[in-house]
Write a protein that holds these residues in place. Structure first.
Motif, PDB file in Angstrom:
ATOM      1  N   SER A  52      11.419  29.671 -41.900  1.00 15.03           N
ATOM      2  CA  SER A  52      12.273  30.861 -41.878  1.00 15.03           C
ATOM      3  C   SER A  52      11.458  32.114 -41.571  1.00 15.03           C
ATOM      4  CB  SER A  52      12.993  31.026 -43.223  1.00 15.03           C
ATOM      5  OG  SER A  52      13.865  29.940 -43.472  1.00 15.03           O
ATOM      6  N   LYS A  62      10.570  32.156 -37.973  1.00 12.13           N
ATOM      7  CA  LYS A  62      11.710  32.552 -37.144  1.00 12.13           C
ATOM      8  C   LYS A  62      11.896  34.067 -37.138  1.00 12.13           C
ATOM      9  CE  LYS A  62      14.249  28.214 -37.662  1.00 12.13           C
ATOM     10  NZ  LYS A  62      15.396  27.525 -38.315  1.00 12.13           N
ATOM     11  N   GLU A 106      16.516  26.240 -49.696  1.00 12.82           N
ATOM     12  CA  GLU A 106      17.796  26.364 -48.985  1.00 12.82           C
ATOM     13  C   GLU A 106      18.987  26.094 -49.887  1.00 12.82           C
ATOM     14  OE1 GLU A 106      19.446  25.073 -44.572  1.00 12.82           O
ATOM     15  OE2 GLU A 106      17.854  23.902 -45.531  1.00 12.82           O
ATOM     16  N   VAL A 108      17.515  33.448 -42.364  1.00 12.23           N
ATOM     17  CA  VAL A 108      16.466  34.191 -41.665  1.00 12.23           C
ATOM     18  C   VAL A 108      16.707  35.700 -41.790  1.00 12.23           C
ATOM     19  CG1 VAL A 108      15.420  34.657 -39.405  1.00 12.23           C
ATOM     20  CG2 VAL A 108      15.983  32.307 -40.071  1.00 12.23           C
TER      21      VAL A 108
END
Length: 324
Positions: free
Chosen positions: A37, A40, A288, A304
């Motif tokens: 994450s 990203k 998550e 993100v």
């Protein structure tokens, strides 16, 4: 930006993966989720590890623009503050709350005293510092017994009698070696409130209600439920009035405690959906499926984007953005 990700695993302290005695350490799956994450978001991420590995890395002149941590430490009431303290000593920017806030919020009794001062409802409670205290106290049952300085629901027990209290208090003193808190049982829904900051202002981006798999309210949210049996996480089934109260109480606690960047705050509702503060968690699980991130998923927010806001707010606090 070069980010160092700090965390500790059970193996760092000699515990097996299925040991629930100290179970608030991050899983390999969650480490991967956080790393990917952050990448990203456009950053280079180095997996640092626990406080010892961070110190070793700094001795080797490894430099980071920012540290983000999921490290919990172990067997110390200051344990959650170790990474923040190291960062402060080395003038190293980091995301999240400072060492003082992390110490205060790990102390459940102190957090509840602050809630009382701020007129944020919290269940009635009593401190148990010894078995002598447990043997002589008077309290209404059922009640909730838990270690005062542990997280992830470690050691949490539903107590139905004085005999039950004495049995479990003895076990918890042997395992965690510090004072306990006996708390009024609140029978309603379990709600977590997720907060991040944007441009220095905290806001609630989502809330989660946790249920048993049969859709029944959980009597307690234990470490066994969190780590073994699991539970359902849904959008809270509450009125707009209750949602507003939860947001107000959460922001009030977050602001007074001077949390930074992100936080999860836990409540229990009574039978009339009146909120009662349980805990403030400025170092929430970032996996998550954990409640903090599930608040994003249930509200169709990309995780993100949550990480990006956390990092941007930390960068603003430390004045890390390029000068124009």
């Amino acid at each position: 930006m070069k980010i160092g990700f700090c965390f500790d695993c059970k193996e760092d302290y000699g515990y097996t993966s299925n040991d629930l005695s100290f179970c608030d350490f991050i899983s390999p799956t969650a480490i991967t989720f956080v790393k990917e994450s952050l990448e990203k978001c456009g950053h280079k991420v180095t997996l640092v590890g626990n406080y010892k590995k961070l110190l070793e890395s700094l001795k080797q002149d490894n430099t980071f623009d920012l540290i983000i941590t999921a490290a919990e430490g172990i067997q110390s009431r200051n344990r959650e503050s170790w990474i923040a303290s190291i960062c402060e000593l080395h003038n190293l920017p980091y995301a999240g709350s400072d060492a003082y806030t992390l110490i205060v919020t790990l102390d459940k009794i102190l957090t509840k005293l602050i809630a009382n001062y701020l007129n944020v409802p919290t269940p009635n409670f009593i401190e148990i510092a010894s078995m002598e205290d447990a043997e002589t106290l008077l309290f209404d049952y059922p009640a909730i017994l838990k270690p005062n300085y542990e997280g992830s629901s470690m050691g949490v027990k539903l107590i139905n009698s004085k005999e039950d209290l004495l049995e479990h208090a003895k076990l918890l003193f042997e395992k965690y070696s510090d004072k306990l808190i006996l708390e009024e049982f609140i029978p309603g829904k379990e709600i977590t409130v997720s907060i991040i900051e944007k441009d220095g202002s905290p806001y609630v981006f989502g809330m989660v209600e946790s249920l048993q798999h049969n859709n029944e309210i959980m009597p307690i949210y234990s470490s066994e439920i969190k780590r073994i049996y699991g539970c359902k996480k849904i959008l809270p089934r509450i009125s707009a009035e209750t949602a507003s109260l939860l947001k107000d109480y959460a922001i009030k606690m977050y602001s007074y405690l001077r949390c930074n960047d992100y936080c999860r705050i836990d409540f229990r509702l009574d039978k009339n959906d009146n909120p009662y503060l349980l805990e403030v968690t400025p170092l929430p699980a970032l996996s998550e499926t954990a409640s903090f991130m599930m608040a994003a998923k249930l509200n169709n927010i990309n995780p993100v984007d949550i990480f990006n806001d956390i990092l941007n707010n930390a960068c603003c606090r430390f004045d890390l953005f390029p000068k124009t």
